[in-house]
Design an enzyme around this catalytic site. Sequence first.
Site, PDB file in Angstrom:
ATOM      1  N   TYR A 195       1.962   0.851  14.080  1.00  0.00           N
ATOM      2  CA  TYR A 195       2.744   1.799  13.296  1.00  0.00           C
ATOM      3  C   TYR A 195       2.223   3.220  13.427  1.00  0.00           C
ATOM      4  O   TYR A 195       1.057   3.449  13.693  1.00  0.00           O
ATOM      5  CB  TYR A 195       2.817   1.383  11.827  1.00  0.00           C
ATOM      6  CG  TYR A 195       1.498   1.270  11.098  1.00  0.00           C
ATOM      7  CD1 TYR A 195       1.075   2.251  10.203  1.00  0.00           C
ATOM      8  CD2 TYR A 195       0.676   0.162  11.287  1.00  0.00           C
ATOM      9  CE1 TYR A 195      -0.116   2.132   9.516  1.00  0.00           C
ATOM     10  CE2 TYR A 195      -0.506   0.035  10.597  1.00  0.00           C
ATOM     11  CZ  TYR A 195      -0.904   1.028   9.712  1.00  0.00           C
ATOM     12  OH  TYR A 195      -2.089   0.920   9.033  1.00  0.00           O
TER      13      TYR A 195
ATOM     14  N   HIS B 122       0.810  -1.213   0.000  1.00  0.00           N
ATOM     15  CA  HIS B 122       0.000   0.000   0.000  1.00  0.00           C
ATOM     16  C   HIS B 122       0.847   1.268   0.000  1.00  0.00           C
ATOM     17  O   HIS B 122       1.955   1.279   0.522  1.00  0.00           O
ATOM     18  CB  HIS B 122      -0.887   0.046   1.249  1.00  0.00           C
ATOM     19  CG  HIS B 122      -1.771  -1.143   1.406  1.00  0.00           C
ATOM     20  ND1 HIS B 122      -2.071  -1.678   2.625  1.00  0.00           N
ATOM     21  CD2 HIS B 122      -2.422  -1.913   0.494  1.00  0.00           C
ATOM     22  CE1 HIS B 122      -2.873  -2.719   2.474  1.00  0.00           C
ATOM     23  NE2 HIS B 122      -3.093  -2.888   1.186  1.00  0.00           N
TER      24      HIS B 122
ATOM     25  N   LYS C  37       5.882   5.855   7.380  1.00  0.00           N
ATOM     26  CA  LYS C  37       5.449   4.894   8.396  1.00  0.00           C
ATOM     27  C   LYS C  37       6.636   4.491   9.253  1.00  0.00           C
ATOM     28  O   LYS C  37       7.746   4.314   8.757  1.00  0.00           O
ATOM     29  CB  LYS C  37       4.854   3.648   7.742  1.00  0.00           C
ATOM     30  CG  LYS C  37       3.571   3.916   6.983  1.00  0.00           C
ATOM     31  CD  LYS C  37       3.017   2.666   6.343  1.00  0.00           C
ATOM     32  CE  LYS C  37       1.719   2.979   5.611  1.00  0.00           C
ATOM     33  NZ  LYS C  37       1.180   1.790   4.932  1.00  0.00           N
TER      34      LYS C  37
ATOM     35  N   ASP D  79      -6.426  -6.289  -2.123  1.00  0.00           N
ATOM     36  CA  ASP D  79      -5.002  -6.591  -2.318  1.00  0.00           C
ATOM     37  C   ASP D  79      -4.764  -7.683  -3.358  1.00  0.00           C
ATOM     38  O   ASP D  79      -3.681  -7.758  -3.931  1.00  0.00           O
ATOM     39  CB  ASP D  79      -4.347  -6.962  -0.988  1.00  0.00           C
ATOM     40  CG  ASP D  79      -4.167  -5.740  -0.089  1.00  0.00           C
ATOM     41  OD1 ASP D  79      -4.266  -4.607  -0.585  1.00  0.00           O
ATOM     42  OD2 ASP D  79      -3.927  -5.939   1.117  1.00  0.00           O
TER      43      ASP D  79
END
Length: 191
Positions: free
Chosen positions: A132, A62, A72, A170
């Site tokens: 995260y 992503h 991230k 996905d």
Amino acid sequence: MHFIRTDISDVIVIEPKVHGDARGYFVETFRQDKLEEFLGFKVNFCQDNESKSSKGVLRGLHYQLAPAAQTKLVRVIQGRVLDVAVDIRKNSPTFGQHVAVELSGENKRQLFVPRGFAHGFVVLEDDTVFAYKVDNYYSPENDRGILFNDETLGVDWKLEHEILNLSQKDKVQPTLAEAKEMFEYGVNYYE
């Protein structure tokens, strides 16, 4: 904290110092001042996310387009994942290459994934808790992805494809060659 540049120098492994004794352990999981000193630029994280998954769950690859691009800082609280960052900055010397790092509750390692990279992970143990930080809020209109098993990427996800568990989204992402919207190498996406 120990900062380690990977083969793609913008992707950083962070090894925090763990203080342990018979009572358990203590670890600083984030120090903005130390991170920015190492990077040489500011990162303003605004949101923390957490997921719990079973073995075989694969999330990714992503990314979000500018102006909603995200940095991230990822880690595993419990369990184990293989974490992957793919360079999707057109004209980058490492375009299409990836870094894959095992993160676990035991090793306490973290991965800094800058803007300009697609990110994903596969869960290697049941009951894995993944956490995260991001420096931009989720933006559905800027949400994009790359197909996890694009052969040109050469990612070894460490598990047989038959046991992988992916979202429908996905499973149908474009390959790197098919992706029309990415990043440009040399553009500062932090300004």
